[in-house]
Every structure is written in C-alpha cells, then in structure tokens.
Design a protein around this motif. Sequence first.
Motif, PDB file in Angstrom:
ATOM      1  N   GLU A   1       0.811  -1.216   0.000  1.00  0.00           N
ATOM      2  CA  GLU A   1       0.000   0.000   0.000  1.00  0.00           C
ATOM      3  C   GLU A   1       0.844   1.265   0.000  1.00  0.00           C
ATOM      4  O   GLU A   1       0.304   2.381   0.009  1.00  0.00           O
ATOM      5  N   GLY A   2       2.162   1.122   0.005  1.00  0.00           N
ATOM      6  CA  GLY A   2       3.050   2.279  -0.001  1.00  0.00           C
ATOM      7  C   GLY A   2       3.028   3.061   1.298  1.00  0.00           C
ATOM      8  O   GLY A   2       3.293   4.268   1.307  1.00  0.00           O
ATOM      9  N   LYS A   3       2.731   2.390   2.383  1.00  0.00           N
ATOM     10  CA  LYS A   3       2.621   3.065   3.682  1.00  0.00           C
ATOM     11  C   LYS A   3       3.849   2.853   4.566  1.00  0.00           C
ATOM     12  O   LYS A   3       3.780   3.064   5.771  1.00  0.00           O
ATOM     13  N   THR A   4       4.929   2.462   3.972  1.00  0.00           N
ATOM     14  CA  THR A   4       6.161   2.278   4.732  1.00  0.00           C
ATOM     15  C   THR A   4       7.347   2.669   3.868  1.00  0.00           C
ATOM     16  O   THR A   4       7.247   2.677   2.643  1.00  0.00           O
ATOM     17  N   GLU A   5       8.435   3.016   4.510  1.00  0.00           N
ATOM     18  CA  GLU A   5       9.631   3.381   3.765  1.00  0.00           C
ATOM     19  C   GLU A   5      10.509   2.148   3.596  1.00  0.00           C
ATOM     20  O   GLU A   5      10.605   1.320   4.494  1.00  0.00           O
ATOM     21  N   ILE A   6      11.136   2.066   2.447  1.00  0.00           N
ATOM     22  CA  ILE A   6      12.041   0.959   2.161  1.00  0.00           C
ATOM     23  C   ILE A   6      13.425   1.549   1.938  1.00  0.00           C
ATOM     24  O   ILE A   6      13.591   2.518   1.203  1.00  0.00           O
ATOM     25  N   TYR A   7      14.418   0.957   2.596  1.00  0.00           N
ATOM     26  CA  TYR A   7      15.787   1.431   2.501  1.00  0.00           C
ATOM     27  C   TYR A   7      16.662   0.377   1.837  1.00  0.00           C
ATOM     28  O   TYR A   7      16.478  -0.821   2.059  1.00  0.00           O
TER      29      TYR A   7
ATOM     30  N   LYS B   1      23.638   0.607   5.878  1.00  0.00           N
ATOM     31  CA  LYS B   1      25.035   0.600   6.312  1.00  0.00           C
ATOM     32  C   LYS B   1      25.538   2.011   6.585  1.00  0.00           C
ATOM     33  O   LYS B   1      26.207   2.246   7.592  1.00  0.00           O
ATOM     34  N   ALA B   2      25.210   2.947   5.706  1.00  0.00           N
ATOM     35  CA  ALA B   2      25.649   4.327   5.880  1.00  0.00           C
ATOM     36  C   ALA B   2      25.086   4.905   7.172  1.00  0.00           C
ATOM     37  O   ALA B   2      25.792   5.610   7.910  1.00  0.00           O
TER      38      ALA B   2
END
Length: 69
Positions: A49-55, A61-62
């Motif tokens: 649903e696009g309700k979370t951030e993906i890294y 690591k950064a």
Amino acid sequence: MKIKDISKFSTAEKIVLAEQLWDSISKKDITITEEIKKELDYRLNLVEEGKTEIYSWEEIKANLEKSRK
C-alpha cells in the motif's frame, strides 16, 4: 570443526559450506506461529500500500556507520 577454523577456508569454500548448512535445514523443522504470520502479512500489506519506507542495504550501512561516530 570450531568456528575459528572458518578463516582457513577460501571465500568460495565458505559459500559452499553456507549453502550446505542451509540445505541441511529441513523446511518442516521451521515453524512459524500464527502471530508471526499475521505480523508478516501486516508488514507486507504496508509495503504493497506504499505506507512504509524501504531502505537499500547501502542506506542502512551508511546510517549505521554514521551513528557509530
């Protein structure tokens, strides 16, 4: 074999060993409770649903390196 002996293996040998270890784990031996299934479904829905951030792994690591300074 002790874990410290792992350093004697080449990278390729370590990969083969890891694959053999993974393959030796029977899927039937892995149990996932209903509570865990529900949580995984909940998190998957958030992603869909696009309700979370993906890294990316690089971003993670950064961020870890930055927090260690």
